[in-house]
Motif scaffolding. Structure first.
Motif, PDB file in Angstrom:
ATOM      1  N   LYS A 170       0.810  -1.218   0.000  1.00  0.00           N
ATOM      2  CA  LYS A 170       0.000   0.000   0.000  1.00  0.00           C
ATOM      3  C   LYS A 170       0.845   1.270   0.000  1.00  0.00           C
ATOM      4  N   ILE A 171       2.117   1.155   0.393  1.00  0.00           N
ATOM      5  CA  ILE A 171       2.978   2.335   0.363  1.00  0.00           C
ATOM      6  C   ILE A 171       3.486   2.548  -1.066  1.00  0.00           C
ATOM      7  N   SER A 172       3.981   3.746  -1.321  1.00  0.00           N
ATOM      8  CA  SER A 172       4.502   4.065  -2.648  1.00  0.00           C
ATOM      9  C   SER A 172       5.752   4.917  -2.505  1.00  0.00           C
ATOM     10  N   TYR A 173       6.697   4.666  -3.380  1.00  0.00           N
ATOM     11  CA  TYR A 173       7.888   5.498  -3.462  1.00  0.00           C
ATOM     12  C   TYR A 173       7.862   6.373  -4.719  1.00  0.00           C
ATOM     13  N   ALA A 174       6.676   6.570  -5.284  1.00  0.00           N
ATOM     14  CA  ALA A 174       6.534   7.409  -6.478  1.00  0.00           C
ATOM     15  C   ALA A 174       5.514   8.498  -6.195  1.00  0.00           C
ATOM     16  N   ASN A 175       5.990   9.705  -5.985  1.00  0.00           N
ATOM     17  CA  ASN A 175       5.100  10.832  -5.703  1.00  0.00           C
ATOM     18  C   ASN A 175       4.705  11.506  -7.014  1.00  0.00           C
ATOM     19  N   THR A 176       3.647  11.017  -7.619  1.00  0.00           N
ATOM     20  CA  THR A 176       3.205  11.586  -8.897  1.00  0.00           C
ATOM     21  C   THR A 176       2.594  12.970  -8.729  1.00  0.00           C
ATOM     22  N   ARG A 177       2.284  13.352  -7.489  1.00  0.00           N
ATOM     23  CA  ARG A 177       1.753  14.701  -7.262  1.00  0.00           C
ATOM     24  C   ARG A 177       2.810  15.760  -7.571  1.00  0.00           C
ATOM     25  N   VAL A 178       4.074  15.403  -7.415  1.00  0.00           N
ATOM     26  CA  VAL A 178       5.142  16.313  -7.823  1.00  0.00           C
ATOM     27  C   VAL A 178       5.038  16.604  -9.319  1.00  0.00           C
ATOM     28  N   LEU A 179       4.796  15.563 -10.100  1.00  0.00           N
ATOM     29  CA  LEU A 179       4.650  15.751 -11.542  1.00  0.00           C
ATOM     30  C   LEU A 179       3.422  16.592 -11.857  1.00  0.00           C
TER      31      LEU A 179
ATOM     32  N   ALA B 266      18.488  30.016  -2.811  1.00  0.00           N
ATOM     33  CA  ALA B 266      18.386  30.061  -4.274  1.00  0.00           C
ATOM     34  C   ALA B 266      19.068  31.299  -4.835  1.00  0.00           C
ATOM     35  N   LYS B 267      19.789  31.090  -5.926  1.00  0.00           N
ATOM     36  CA  LYS B 267      20.436  32.191  -6.631  1.00  0.00           C
ATOM     37  C   LYS B 267      20.678  31.754  -8.067  1.00  0.00           C
ATOM     38  N   PRO B 268      20.981  32.685  -8.960  1.00  0.00           N
ATOM     39  CA  PRO B 268      21.222  32.300 -10.355  1.00  0.00           C
ATOM     40  C   PRO B 268      22.290  31.226 -10.476  1.00  0.00           C
ATOM     41  N   GLY B 269      22.012  30.217 -11.304  1.00  0.00           N
ATOM     42  CA  GLY B 269      22.957  29.140 -11.538  1.00  0.00           C
ATOM     43  C   GLY B 269      22.851  27.993 -10.566  1.00  0.00           C
ATOM     44  N   ALA B 270      21.954  28.084  -9.601  1.00  0.00           N
ATOM     45  CA  ALA B 270      21.851  27.046  -8.581  1.00  0.00           C
ATOM     46  C   ALA B 270      21.220  25.772  -9.134  1.00  0.00           C
ATOM     47  N   ILE B 271      21.612  24.650  -8.554  1.00  0.00           N
ATOM     48  CA  ILE B 271      20.999  23.347  -8.822  1.00  0.00           C
ATOM     49  C   ILE B 271      20.334  22.900  -7.532  1.00  0.00           C
ATOM     50  N   VAL B 272      19.012  22.780  -7.566  1.00  0.00           N
ATOM     51  CA  VAL B 272      18.228  22.406  -6.394  1.00  0.00           C
ATOM     52  C   VAL B 272      17.967  20.904  -6.430  1.00  0.00           C
ATOM     53  N   VAL B 273      18.091  20.242  -5.294  1.00  0.00           N
ATOM     54  CA  VAL B 273      17.788  18.815  -5.231  1.00  0.00           C
ATOM     55  C   VAL B 273      16.583  18.585  -4.316  1.00  0.00           C
ATOM     56  N   MET B 274      15.597  17.860  -4.850  1.00  0.00           N
ATOM     57  CA  MET B 274      14.428  17.413  -4.109  1.00  0.00           C
ATOM     58  C   MET B 274      14.197  15.946  -4.455  1.00  0.00           C
ATOM     59  N   HIS B 275      13.084  15.384  -4.001  1.00  0.00           N
ATOM     60  CA  HIS B 275      12.846  13.954  -4.199  1.00  0.00           C
ATOM     61  C   HIS B 275      11.415  13.672  -4.624  1.00  0.00           C
ATOM     62  N   ILE B 276      11.252  12.547  -5.315  1.00  0.00           N
ATOM     63  CA  ILE B 276       9.902  12.111  -5.693  1.00  0.00           C
ATOM     64  C   ILE B 276       9.609  10.724  -5.114  1.00  0.00           C
ATOM     65  N   THR B 277      10.293  10.408  -4.017  1.00  0.00           N
ATOM     66  CA  THR B 277      10.087   9.115  -3.345  1.00  0.00           C
ATOM     67  C   THR B 277       9.071   9.324  -2.220  1.00  0.00           C
ATOM     68  N   GLU B 278       7.820   9.132  -2.530  1.00  0.00           N
ATOM     69  CA  GLU B 278       6.720   9.550  -1.660  1.00  0.00           C
ATOM     70  C   GLU B 278       6.822   9.070  -0.223  1.00  0.00           C
ATOM     71  N   ALA B 279       7.041   7.789   0.006  1.00  0.00           N
ATOM     72  CA  ALA B 279       7.064   7.273   1.370  1.00  0.00           C
ATOM     73  C   ALA B 279       8.182   7.888   2.200  1.00  0.00           C
ATOM     74  N   ASN B 280       9.287   8.229   1.551  1.00  0.00           N
ATOM     75  CA  ASN B 280      10.416   8.827   2.257  1.00  0.00           C
ATOM     76  C   ASN B 280      10.402  10.347   2.242  1.00  0.00           C
ATOM     77  N   ALA B 281       9.696  10.934   1.298  1.00  0.00           N
ATOM     78  CA  ALA B 281       9.607  12.394   1.188  1.00  0.00           C
ATOM     79  C   ALA B 281       8.158  12.752   0.839  1.00  0.00           C
ATOM     80  N   PRO B 282       7.256  12.609   1.809  1.00  0.00           N
ATOM     81  CA  PRO B 282       5.825  12.674   1.520  1.00  0.00           C
ATOM     82  C   PRO B 282       5.267  14.057   1.256  1.00  0.00           C
ATOM     83  N   ASP B 283       6.002  15.126   1.612  1.00  0.00           N
ATOM     84  CA  ASP B 283       5.423  16.469   1.519  1.00  0.00           C
ATOM     85  C   ASP B 283       6.114  17.364   0.496  1.00  0.00           C
ATOM     86  N   THR B 284       6.932  16.783  -0.351  1.00  0.00           N
ATOM     87  CA  THR B 284       7.608  17.578  -1.372  1.00  0.00           C
ATOM     88  C   THR B 284       6.612  18.302  -2.258  1.00  0.00           C
TER      89      THR B 284
END
Length: 220
Positions: free
Chosen positions: A33-42, A174-192
């Motif tokens: 029932k858990i998921s590691y794919a947060n399609t809400r990010v998409l 955040a500033k010009p040229g920055a690379i931001v890292v986030m996650h789409i692994t829902e169970a581990n990062a549920p509120d992204t």
């Protein structure tokens, strides 16, 4: 080459990692029932017309082929590698274990081979699991012919239920040229996905243009 971001006009790149370890697969087997794919990010990225680059672990790709196809089919998105097994490329990298150096290049190459049939905007960008690397790791994956990408802004969204904290972690650095890292692994990062709308709006309010990693690097 290891890129962590640098000034590039007013551009900034949002990147998303998909993690999948053997331990995570075992959790899925015990609790489907858990998921590691947060399609809400998409969904948020689609709604807000926001480009992004996805570093996909191939065990995740194999678990979520339909989500991978959705990413590949979107012209605003591009695909990169986050390894095959998502094991650590250094002796100590969180609780990821350690991939022997003589297996590193093959792991990276296998990940690209698995991604290739999905089409879309493919790249040869690679991000180390956990962001962990050293000289030995860089030398060991050289044969794979990839460009290593790190990041300069960490959202710290894994296991973080404080949406305001996630937003502030990005917007405060955040500033010009920055690379931001986030996650789409829902169970581990549920509120992204909950933090993402304010992040996108906040970046644009500052005059920053959201682009893919390829577009960001091409301006350097």
């Amino acid at each position: 080459m290891v890129s962590q971001g640098s000034p590039a006009g007013n551009r900034i790149a949002l990147t998303f990692d998909s993690n999948m370890t053997a331990g995570m697969l075992a959790k899925l087997a015990r609790n489907p029932k858990i998921s590691y794919a947060n399609t809400r990010v998409l969904d948020v990225l689609d709604r807000d017309n926001a480009p992004a680059t996805f570093f996909l672990a191939s065990l995740w790709v194999q678990q979520y082929p339909a989500v991978t196809r959705r990413i590949a089919a979107d012209s605003r998105f591009e695909i990169a590698s986050h390894s095959y097994t998502h094991r650590g490329f250094t002796k100590t990298c969180y609780d990821l274990g350690t991939l022997p150096p003589n297996q590193m290049a093959a792991d990276v190459e296998r990940s690209f081979d698995i991604l290739k049939p999905y089409g879309g905007h493919q790249t040869r960008y690679f991000r180390f699991p956990g962001g962990c690397y050293d000289k030995t790791a860089l030398e060991s994956i050289a044969a794979a012919g990839c460009t290593v990408i790190q990041y300069s802004v960490v959202a710290d969204d894994p296991f973080n239920h404080n949406i305001n904290s996630i937003e502030n972690n990005v917007l405060s650095k955040a500033k010009p040229g920055a690379i931001v890292v986030m996650h789409i692994t829902e169970a581990n990062a549920p509120d992204t996905d909950k933090a993402l709308p304010a992040i996108i709006a906040g970046l644009r309010k500052r005059g920053l243009q959201l682009v893919t990693l390829s577009d960001l690097l091409s301006q350097k």
